[in-house]
Design an enzyme around this catalytic site. Sequence first.
Site: not given
Length: 774
Positions: A331-332, A361, A363, A376, A410
């Site tokens: 994640h992230n 991931e 973003d 983030h 994302e």
Amino acid sequence: MSCLQRQPQLSRSQEILRYARSQKAIQTNLSGLICGICPLCSSFLLQGGDLLKVRSSSWKKTRYFRLQEDCKTMWHESKKLFKSNPTFSLDDISAVRLGRQSEGLRKSTEEQVEGRCFSIMFKGRRKNLDLIASSEEEARQWVKSLEKMMYNRNNLSLQQKTEHWIYTCLNKADKNKDDKMSQSEVKNFLRLINIEVDDVYTEMLFAKCDTSKSGYLSGAEIEHFYDLLTHREEIDVIYGEYAKTTGFMSPENLVDFLMKEQREKATLVDAHKIIEKYELDENAKGKKLLSKDGFLMYLHTPEALVYNSDHREVYQDMSHPLSHYFISSSHNTYLMEDQLKGPSSTEAYVRALLKGCRCVELDCWDGSDDEPVIYHGYTLTSKILFKDAIQAIKDHAFKTSDYPVILSLENHCSVEQQEVMARHMSSILGSALVTSPLCDGMPTNFPSPEELRGKFLIKGKRLNKLEATYVPEAAVADETDVSEEEESNDEDEDEQNKKKKKLKLAKELSNMVIYCKSVHFNGFEDARQNLSFYEMSSFKEGKAMKLAEESANAYVRHNVEKLSRIYPAGSRTDSSNYNPVPLWNAGCQIVALNFQTACQDMDLNQGRFLVNGKSGYILKPAFMREEGAEFDPITLTRGDWLKHKTLHVMVISAQQLPKVNKKKSSIVDPLVKVQVFGVPADVAEKETPAVENNGFNPTWNENLQFDVYVPELALVRFAVEDHDSTSDNEFVGQYTLPFNSLKMGYRHVPLLNKNGDILPSARLFVHVMVLDAE
Ligand SMILES: *[C@@H]1O[C@H](CO)[C@@H](O)[C@H](O)[C@H]1NC(C)=O
Ligand SMILES: *[C@@H]1O[C@H](CO)[C@@H](O)[C@H](O)[C@H]1NC(C)=O
Ligand SMILES: [Ca+2]
């Protein structure tokens, strides 16, 4: 590698002496023919040299680096006052990379120094060390020497590691360097190796070894002392039981031991091979006998450890559709630390990928100069360029595993920058990027990891259904905008829906989404009726846990055909994790964790994906792969999955546990916890009492027993803790592995530190037995 070869004509005690002498030689003879003497050292590194250390474009300073005489610690000059510890251990290095391969070097140096640059990457969270040598030749020599040293250290047998470690401590304890050990030096030495004994015991031990009554231990007396310390009574007992041939083990005796005790299918041919390979005493070997030392040597080899070494390779069928596998997921991924103000780095992608992670991931947000960036959103975390992240991913994706990597996007970018994203992915990833279905015509199911070897899949929003590309006139209208779900906030569903921003999607990017199209989850029934196999949803951990508990069977069935991705709650701003096991029990494939955070949840992830060649893909059990699966991890009604077993673990002893408290006077009071994770009925934890003041060779001989109902989903975790009566116990080391990868009988268990890296000479010794409960 001639300097690593053991000379077989030496007995073990001669070996030890030779070793002690070589250690002494290093002390006195820094340069010269050292490599001929010590299996570990490198004269180049021992001599050391000046390197330009790079922190930023403006901070570049010359520093002297060299290897210390323990052949393990790199020392470097530091101008910082009060900097207590300008050293690092070779064991802390994860990789050495030649060239301007780190973010720091790319930012802070010019292209023409490319060949003179190298970076030292560390395990855990420690920052890279970026360095420039004075010539390309010198840079290559640093990298080559460091890599060779690391390789040699890793390739040492456990025995050699133990000897090396003990002699390093002996050297340290010999304060006045007279090659003799006084009584107070012996006591210090014991503290160094994590044993606290009272003065009476030290005196007794000392008197036993000081046969010359000189008040010092020297030469053979030190060897005797070493033997007393490393003597393992439990090995005597086990060996004695089977060594029925004039006090030695014959090949027949060894087969007996392997079949009866270790439950292995062994033949006389295997026994002969073991003796040939591990017996050091030429005399015994000549008579085809295995001595106790040879026996212990064998018990320390990778194939004799608690982990079934057949599972080290890819041993599962890799030709099932993607949805039939658990997929190691992060994640992230770009974050090195917390979720609010911590740094982002391409290095974080490299670390996750090298650990076998297969879903990362990104973003993405609009950046300056038309270059999209990753960070983030709405926080102070630092930014990296999207194209740099893609390049780093490309460079490291298939080093640990060949199997496909999913790039989970994302997307918060403008249409213009989305076009840039699509261009970068297309030009950097090239033919490795999947941009159309593998088969001709509209696919009806996922391809397999095998078919997708070396490929990248994009997970993200898509303007239309994939079917539309095959039936253009179909009534599936293109949506012009889609909504991107926010993962950063933690409000409840309604509020989240309100906050969802409409997003225009670039066609170029949309078209790259083939097998992993993100859609909103509107219940299992809707998914079954209205979604295609490639349409997948992301679930926040809380929601997923609830589904996994209240609609476990529906979730299992959903996940037979479709992918589910789970992510940590936004409230975990410290990058903490959640327990992935209940979600695997419900068949969820992509259970994304904060890889940068060391914790029990990550231990479980590492344990789950330890097997199958660290490929990052684990085939789900058959009862979770069939359409209309009946399996329910909560109710556990009767079915193929119920294979009630009892697991008996006798925790026997441990060797060379590390100190957890750096204070010299602090000695570990170890206890061992054995934990089982799996379906709720299987979750259990039992522990031994603590042994006081002995981290060097504690013994427990404690029996722990467990009932396991669904072995195929169970994981076993061995954890060693330092008992503390006034506060929480402190973590010492752990090892987690799938229940079905346990080997029976007398087994050593390796131990990993908090970050999941091996503790070089520490291990547990256990006896494992699994019996059918019926
Ligand atoms: C690694 O160690 C093994 C066993 O000690 C040895 O046979 C092998 O040659 C070593 N490999 C290298 C490249 O040194
Ligand atoms: C499937 O989609 C249609 C159209 O959006 C909707 O009316 C229907 O309720 C959905 N099916 C289920 C079971 O939710
Ligand atoms: Ca001394």
